[in-house]
Design a protein around this motif. Structure first.
Motif, PDB file in Angstrom:
ATOM      1  N   LEU A   1     -51.117  42.437   9.351  1.00  0.00           N
ATOM      2  CA  LEU A   1     -51.934  43.526   9.889  1.00  0.00           C
ATOM      3  C   LEU A   1     -53.380  43.087  10.074  1.00  0.00           C
ATOM      4  O   LEU A   1     -54.023  43.430  11.080  1.00  0.00           O
ATOM      5  CB  LEU A   1     -51.865  44.732   8.951  1.00  0.00           C
ATOM      6  CG  LEU A   1     -52.603  45.995   9.390  1.00  0.00           C
ATOM      7  CD1 LEU A   1     -52.015  46.534  10.685  1.00  0.00           C
ATOM      8  CD2 LEU A   1     -52.542  47.058   8.295  1.00  0.00           C
ATOM      9  N   ALA A   2     -53.888  42.308   9.108  1.00  0.00           N
ATOM     10  CA  ALA A   2     -55.264  41.831   9.214  1.00  0.00           C
ATOM     11  C   ALA A   2     -55.463  40.943  10.442  1.00  0.00           C
ATOM     12  O   ALA A   2     -56.533  40.924  11.052  1.00  0.00           O
ATOM     13  CB  ALA A   2     -55.648  41.066   7.951  1.00  0.00           C
ATOM     14  N   GLU A   3     -54.400  40.213  10.811  1.00  0.00           N
ATOM     15  CA  GLU A   3     -54.494  39.308  11.959  1.00  0.00           C
ATOM     16  C   GLU A   3     -54.437  40.039  13.297  1.00  0.00           C
ATOM     17  O   GLU A   3     -54.863  39.491  14.312  1.00  0.00           O
ATOM     18  CB  GLU A   3     -53.359  38.271  11.898  1.00  0.00           C
ATOM     19  CG  GLU A   3     -53.513  37.255  10.794  1.00  0.00           C
ATOM     20  CD  GLU A   3     -54.786  36.439  10.943  1.00  0.00           C
ATOM     21  OE1 GLU A   3     -55.021  35.916  12.050  1.00  0.00           O
ATOM     22  OE2 GLU A   3     -55.542  36.336   9.964  1.00  0.00           O
ATOM     23  N   VAL A   4     -53.906  41.241  13.316  1.00  0.00           N
ATOM     24  CA  VAL A   4     -53.738  41.958  14.589  1.00  0.00           C
ATOM     25  C   VAL A   4     -54.516  43.278  14.581  1.00  0.00           C
ATOM     26  O   VAL A   4     -54.192  44.195  15.332  1.00  0.00           O
ATOM     27  CB  VAL A   4     -52.245  42.223  14.881  1.00  0.00           C
ATOM     28  CG1 VAL A   4     -51.501  40.925  15.035  1.00  0.00           C
ATOM     29  CG2 VAL A   4     -51.605  43.081  13.780  1.00  0.00           C
ATOM     30  N   ALA A   5     -55.554  43.346  13.749  1.00  0.00           N
ATOM     31  CA  ALA A   5     -56.307  44.595  13.620  1.00  0.00           C
ATOM     32  C   ALA A   5     -56.939  45.025  14.936  1.00  0.00           C
ATOM     33  O   ALA A   5     -57.169  46.212  15.166  1.00  0.00           O
ATOM     34  CB  ALA A   5     -57.385  44.441  12.546  1.00  0.00           C
ATOM     35  N   GLY A   6     -57.232  44.072  15.810  1.00  0.00           N
ATOM     36  CA  GLY A   6     -57.874  44.405  17.073  1.00  0.00           C
ATOM     37  C   GLY A   6     -56.928  44.875  18.157  1.00  0.00           C
ATOM     38  O   GLY A   6     -57.373  45.272  19.245  1.00  0.00           O
ATOM     39  N   GLU A   7     -55.636  44.840  17.894  1.00  0.00           N
ATOM     40  CA  GLU A   7     -54.655  45.266  18.896  1.00  0.00           C
ATOM     41  C   GLU A   7     -54.569  46.796  18.960  1.00  0.00           C
ATOM     42  O   GLU A   7     -55.007  47.492  18.049  1.00  0.00           O
ATOM     43  CB  GLU A   7     -53.270  44.700  18.536  1.00  0.00           C
ATOM     44  CG  GLU A   7     -53.187  43.182  18.519  1.00  0.00           C
ATOM     45  CD  GLU A   7     -53.169  42.577  19.914  1.00  0.00           C
ATOM     46  OE1 GLU A   7     -52.821  43.304  20.876  1.00  0.00           O
ATOM     47  OE2 GLU A   7     -53.495  41.391  20.043  1.00  0.00           O
ATOM     48  N   THR A   8     -53.988  47.284  20.029  1.00  0.00           N
ATOM     49  CA  THR A   8     -53.742  48.724  20.124  1.00  0.00           C
ATOM     50  C   THR A   8     -52.703  49.138  19.082  1.00  0.00           C
ATOM     51  O   THR A   8     -51.974  48.294  18.544  1.00  0.00           O
ATOM     52  CB  THR A   8     -53.218  49.106  21.519  1.00  0.00           C
ATOM     53  OG1 THR A   8     -51.934  48.496  21.716  1.00  0.00           O
ATOM     54  CG2 THR A   8     -54.187  48.644  22.605  1.00  0.00           C
ATOM     55  N   LEU A   9     -52.628  50.436  18.816  1.00  0.00           N
ATOM     56  CA  LEU A   9     -51.676  50.936  17.823  1.00  0.00           C
ATOM     57  C   LEU A   9     -50.244  50.558  18.193  1.00  0.00           C
ATOM     58  O   LEU A   9     -49.465  50.122  17.330  1.00  0.00           O
ATOM     59  CB  LEU A   9     -51.802  52.456  17.716  1.00  0.00           C
ATOM     60  CG  LEU A   9     -50.860  53.136  16.708  1.00  0.00           C
ATOM     61  CD1 LEU A   9     -51.134  52.655  15.295  1.00  0.00           C
ATOM     62  CD2 LEU A   9     -51.001  54.659  16.791  1.00  0.00           C
ATOM     63  N   LEU A  10     -49.886  50.699  19.482  1.00  0.00           N
ATOM     64  CA  LEU A  10     -48.532  50.360  19.913  1.00  0.00           C
ATOM     65  C   LEU A  10     -48.251  48.880  19.713  1.00  0.00           C
ATOM     66  O   LEU A  10     -47.190  48.505  19.198  1.00  0.00           O
ATOM     67  CB  LEU A  10     -48.330  50.742  21.381  1.00  0.00           C
ATOM     68  CG  LEU A  10     -46.964  50.368  21.985  1.00  0.00           C
ATOM     69  CD1 LEU A  10     -45.831  51.041  21.214  1.00  0.00           C
ATOM     70  CD2 LEU A  10     -46.912  50.741  23.461  1.00  0.00           C
ATOM     71  N   ASN A  11     -49.195  48.026  20.109  1.00  0.00           N
ATOM     72  CA  ASN A  11     -48.983  46.589  19.936  1.00  0.00           C
ATOM     73  C   ASN A  11     -48.899  46.204  18.470  1.00  0.00           C
ATOM     74  O   ASN A  11     -48.103  45.346  18.076  1.00  0.00           O
ATOM     75  CB  ASN A  11     -50.106  45.805  20.619  1.00  0.00           C
ATOM     76  CG  ASN A  11     -49.814  45.546  22.080  1.00  0.00           C
ATOM     77  OD1 ASN A  11     -48.818  46.032  22.615  1.00  0.00           O
ATOM     78  ND2 ASN A  11     -50.678  44.794  22.732  1.00  0.00           N
ATOM     79  N   ARG A  12     -49.729  46.837  17.638  1.00  0.00           N
ATOM     80  CA  ARG A  12     -49.647  46.572  16.196  1.00  0.00           C
ATOM     81  C   ARG A  12     -48.260  46.913  15.675  1.00  0.00           C
ATOM     82  O   ARG A  12     -47.673  46.155  14.883  1.00  0.00           O
ATOM     83  CB  ARG A  12     -50.691  47.400  15.453  1.00  0.00           C
ATOM     84  CG  ARG A  12     -51.988  46.658  15.145  1.00  0.00           C
ATOM     85  CD  ARG A  12     -52.958  47.549  14.410  1.00  0.00           C
ATOM     86  NE  ARG A  12     -53.605  48.468  15.327  1.00  0.00           N
ATOM     87  CZ  ARG A  12     -54.185  49.618  14.958  1.00  0.00           C
ATOM     88  NH1 ARG A  12     -54.156  49.994  13.691  1.00  0.00           N
ATOM     89  NH2 ARG A  12     -54.760  50.390  15.834  1.00  0.00           N
ATOM     90  N   ALA A  13     -47.732  48.047  16.106  1.00  0.00           N
ATOM     91  CA  ALA A  13     -46.402  48.466  15.658  1.00  0.00           C
ATOM     92  C   ALA A  13     -45.340  47.462  16.108  1.00  0.00           C
ATOM     93  O   ALA A  13     -44.471  47.060  15.317  1.00  0.00           O
ATOM     94  CB  ALA A  13     -46.084  49.856  16.202  1.00  0.00           C
ATOM     95  N   LEU A  14     -45.403  47.047  17.369  1.00  0.00           N
ATOM     96  CA  LEU A  14     -44.418  46.090  17.896  1.00  0.00           C
ATOM     97  C   LEU A  14     -44.513  44.745  17.186  1.00  0.00           C
ATOM     98  O   LEU A  14     -43.494  44.138  16.841  1.00  0.00           O
ATOM     99  CB  LEU A  14     -44.625  45.909  19.403  1.00  0.00           C
ATOM    100  CG  LEU A  14     -44.284  47.122  20.285  1.00  0.00           C
ATOM    101  CD1 LEU A  14     -44.691  46.842  21.728  1.00  0.00           C
ATOM    102  CD2 LEU A  14     -42.806  47.464  20.188  1.00  0.00           C
ATOM    103  N   ILE A  15     -45.728  44.284  16.961  1.00  0.00           N
ATOM    104  CA  ILE A  15     -45.926  42.977  16.310  1.00  0.00           C
ATOM    105  C   ILE A  15     -45.404  43.012  14.876  1.00  0.00           C
ATOM    106  O   ILE A  15     -44.669  42.114  14.439  1.00  0.00           O
ATOM    107  CB  ILE A  15     -47.412  42.588  16.335  1.00  0.00           C
ATOM    108  CG1 ILE A  15     -47.850  42.273  17.773  1.00  0.00           C
ATOM    109  CG2 ILE A  15     -47.672  41.368  15.433  1.00  0.00           C
ATOM    110  CD1 ILE A  15     -49.353  42.235  17.944  1.00  0.00           C
ATOM    111  N   LEU A  16     -45.777  44.049  14.130  1.00  0.00           N
ATOM    112  CA  LEU A  16     -45.331  44.136  12.735  1.00  0.00           C
ATOM    113  C   LEU A  16     -43.816  44.299  12.645  1.00  0.00           C
ATOM    114  O   LEU A  16     -43.186  43.731  11.741  1.00  0.00           O
ATOM    115  CB  LEU A  16     -46.034  45.302  12.040  1.00  0.00           C
ATOM    116  CG  LEU A  16     -47.539  45.134  11.818  1.00  0.00           C
ATOM    117  CD1 LEU A  16     -48.115  46.378  11.166  1.00  0.00           C
ATOM    118  CD2 LEU A  16     -47.846  43.907  10.971  1.00  0.00           C
ATOM    119  N   ALA A  17     -43.226  45.048  13.569  1.00  0.00           N
ATOM    120  CA  ALA A  17     -41.767  45.198  13.572  1.00  0.00           C
ATOM    121  C   ALA A  17     -41.093  43.865  13.858  1.00  0.00           C
ATOM    122  O   ALA A  17     -40.094  43.499  13.211  1.00  0.00           O
ATOM    123  CB  ALA A  17     -41.347  46.234  14.610  1.00  0.00           C
TER     124      ALA A  17
END
Length: 315
Positions: free
Chosen positions: A160-176
């Motif tokens: 999460l710390a690495e993708v904090a700058g992404e949009t909420l949707l992208n954060r969700a997709l990346i973490l999933a």
């Protein structure tokens, strides 16, 4: 009318290209974030075999599958929504919650160290007479899934710390994506490790060449040692990951001295060790983290079992 259709098709083409680019961005970000969590992934793989090594061979894969499903539930149904909600609304709460999880890992690791040193056992073990094997297996799986929850939380937090700058949707997709890929990698590797002796036995009994049978015998002789070593590494992993979480978290909360001392020791080792600087520096920090984890874990064990008498066996 045709021009409207052409315009619509152009719009769809633009949207499709944007979606494809977004998917590429998500994949690249997931790979980067996942690589940052590699150390915890290794710890996760080291911890898990200790939960299945003493069961009969026919129960090993079913147990691993149960733990795998529990791990996916941890990541996708608990940690992913929690991480997204926390990052959006109460980002300050992430560090204290991670530290509580790290303290739990320290406690579990310290308790295992005490048991290996001959201390009092808390909970049923395979050294005891087991009256209900199904219940015992359920307890083992539950313990593994609890430990996985803490390690998975650390993986998700690092990611999460690495993708904090992404949009909420992208954060969700990346973490999933990270959750699924890492779970498959970790528990696939664990399944291969714990079944390696069965592979060796199959080679000894069914292969016609002497070389293949020799490899099989080598696997049979090596795997008990490897599994015992992994069990010890798993205990150490709980301590150094838990201690590392506490060091990092205390630094984030303003208590810099413990983390600064550990990093200073790591840097001092790196300065004098030349080509091995990276490895030996990491080992130094991991060792100091494990010491912190052991001390804090022993403190929790003392409070729970001696002061509050939780889990204490009266003889």
């Amino acid at each position: 009318m045709p021009s409207g259709l052409v315009a619509l098709l152009d719009d769809i083409s633009v949207i499709a290209k944007a979606a494809a680019a977004s998917i590429d961005d998500v994949g690249a970000a997931a790979a980067k974030a996942g690589s940052k969590a590699a150390g915890v992934v290794i710890d996760d793989a080291a911890v898990t075999p200790s939960y299945v090594t003493e069961f009969t061979p026919d129960r090993e894969l079913p147990i691993i599958w149960k733990i795998t499903k529990g791990s996916l539930r941890n990541k996708l149904l608990i940690l992913l929504p929690a991480a997204l909600l926390l990052s959006e609304f109460v980002p300050w709460a992430i560090t204290p919650l991670l530290m509580l999880g790290g303290l739990f890992l320290c406690y579990e690791g310290a308790e295992k160290v005490l048991e290996k040193l001959g201390g009092e056992k808390h909970g049923e073990t395979l050294g005891d007479e087991i009256t209900d094997m199904a219940a015992f297996e359920k307890d083992r799986v539950s313990g593994a899934v609890r430990t996985d929850l803490i390690l998975s939380a650390e993986i998700m937090a690092i990611s999460l710390a690495e993708v904090a700058g992404e949009t909420l949707l992208n954060r969700a997709l990346i973490l999933a994506a990270i959750a699924v890929v890492i779970t498959v990698m970790v528990y696939g590797a664990v399944a291969l490790i714990v079944k390696m002796d069965d592979i060796g036995l199959h080679m000894v009994e069914n292969r016609k060449t002497a070389a293949a049978r020799s490899v099989g015998r080598g696997l049979l002789h090596a795997m008990p040692v490897v599994l015992a070593l992994l069990s010890s590494v798993g205990t150490l992993a709980m301590l150094w990951v838990g201690g590392g979480i506490l060091l990092h978290g205390s630094h984030e909360l303003g208590l810099h001295a413990p983390s600064d001392v550990a990093h200073a020791a790591q840097h001092a080792v790196e300065v004098v060790t030349g080509p091995l600087a990276g490895l030996l520096g990491w080992l130094t920090y991991a060792a100091l983290s494990a010491v912190v984890g052991l001390v804090m874990g022993m403190l929790v064990v003392f409070v729970l079992h001696k002061v509050l008498r939780i889990g204490h066996k009266d003889h």
